[in-house]
Design an enzyme around this catalytic site. Structure first.
Site, PDB file in Angstrom:
ATOM      1  N   TYR A 154       0.821  -1.213   0.000  1.00  0.00           N
ATOM      2  CA  TYR A 154       0.000   0.000   0.000  1.00  0.00           C
ATOM      3  C   TYR A 154       0.855   1.263   0.000  1.00  0.00           C
ATOM      4  O   TYR A 154       0.479   2.278  -0.562  1.00  0.00           O
ATOM      5  CB  TYR A 154      -0.939  -0.023   1.202  1.00  0.00           C
ATOM      6  CG  TYR A 154      -2.267   0.659   0.974  1.00  0.00           C
ATOM      7  CD1 TYR A 154      -2.973   0.481  -0.210  1.00  0.00           C
ATOM      8  CD2 TYR A 154      -2.837   1.461   1.950  1.00  0.00           C
ATOM      9  CE1 TYR A 154      -4.201   1.094  -0.408  1.00  0.00           C
ATOM     10  CE2 TYR A 154      -4.060   2.072   1.760  1.00  0.00           C
ATOM     11  CZ  TYR A 154      -4.743   1.877   0.581  1.00  0.00           C
ATOM     12  OH  TYR A 154      -5.955   2.487   0.386  1.00  0.00           O
ATOM     13  N   LYS A 161      -3.868   7.860   3.126  1.00  0.00           N
ATOM     14  CA  LYS A 161      -5.029   7.543   3.958  1.00  0.00           C
ATOM     15  C   LYS A 161      -4.833   8.069   5.383  1.00  0.00           C
ATOM     16  O   LYS A 161      -5.791   8.539   6.016  1.00  0.00           O
ATOM     17  CB  LYS A 161      -5.284   6.034   3.973  1.00  0.00           C
ATOM     18  CG  LYS A 161      -5.793   5.475   2.658  1.00  0.00           C
ATOM     19  CD  LYS A 161      -7.135   6.071   2.262  1.00  0.00           C
ATOM     20  CE  LYS A 161      -7.714   5.367   1.038  1.00  0.00           C
ATOM     21  NZ  LYS A 161      -8.988   5.979   0.605  1.00  0.00           N
TER      22      LYS A 161
END
Length: 255
Positions: A154, A161
């Site tokens: 990620y 995020k």
């Protein structure tokens, strides 16, 4: 009587009928809400086509969250379909593949900045653009993938995020006095089009159904959509700056 009877909602991020945002829009309509969708560029016609798969076809307005022109025009474009909003759903995220898939150390700022602008700063941009239409008791809900942790592959999207989550808390602080709530739903991995674009995404999914106390279906966006709908409703009148986990409970386990 539906959970969202009479609510008027702006929902971003509907790209296919597998999108989490699509299921939020579907569920919202089933629960009595009126829905306006946003899209832009080459995706616009696709969103228009997908909107016809909702229980009721929903209008689609132009919004690129990185465009000052689109943001400035948002309120007027929404007013072509409704005079106010009771809720906004932020389901927007993008990162170049060069900043994911094990490229954390090699990623360049120009690509990282794109991920942060589109995936995090856009929550502030969207909130400010929609604010003239929002009144007391309204709700802004965003979608995240728990940014408190580092995840396989990620990389800088995880950083984006984390920035999104911080942005939501500051928005909750600054919009709270006007009666506007800001919350996030942190979902477990779901096989959306966006998820499939992450290099090596299977490493994020591996073991999740077995490790989550309640189990987890990576093909089912319904639980996440229900959480978003609940936060858009009047049933959380004193909740803001919160991140609600819909991940089968995996976030609460140590291994």
């Amino acid at each position: 009587m539906g959970l969202l009877d009479g609510k008027k909602l702006l929902i971003t991020g509907v790209l296919t009928d597998g999108s989490i945002a699509f299921h939020v829009a579907r569920l919202a309509q089933e629960q009595g809400a009126e829905v306006v969708l946003t899209s832009f560029g080459r995706q616009f016609r696709l969103t228009q086509a997908i909107s016809r798969r909702l229980p009721l076809p929903a209008p689609v307005i132009q919004l690129d969250v990185t465009s000052d022109e689109d943001l400035a025009a948002l309120a007027d474009r929404v007013r072509e379909h409704t005079d106010h909003l009771d809720g906004v759903v932020h389901s927007i995220g993008f990162a170049p593949q060069s900043v994911m898939g094990g490229n954390f150390l090699a990623a360049e700022w120009k690509d990282v900045s794109t991920a942060i602008e589109v995936s995090a700063y856009s929550l502030k941009s969207l909130a400010v653009a929609a604010k003239p239409l929002l009144g007391r008791g309204s709700s802004i809900v965003g979608l995240t993938f728990d940014g408190r942790f580092s995840w396989p592959v990620y990389d800088w999207m995880g950083v984006a995020k984390a920035a999104l989550e911080g942005t939501s808390r500051y928005l909750a602080r600054d919009l709270g006095p006007e009666g506007i709530r800001v919350n996030l739903v942190s979902a477990g991995p779901i096989r959306t089009t966006a998820a499939k674009s992450i290099p090596g995404v299977s490493r994020l999914e591996e073991g999740w159904p077995e490790r989550a106390p309640l189990g987890w279906d990576i093909e089912d966006p319904e639980p996440t959509a229900r959480a978003v709908a609940a936060l858009l409703s009047d049933w959380f009148p004193a909740t803001t700056g919160e991140m609600v986990h819909v991940d089968g409970g995996l976030h609460a386990t140590g291994a």
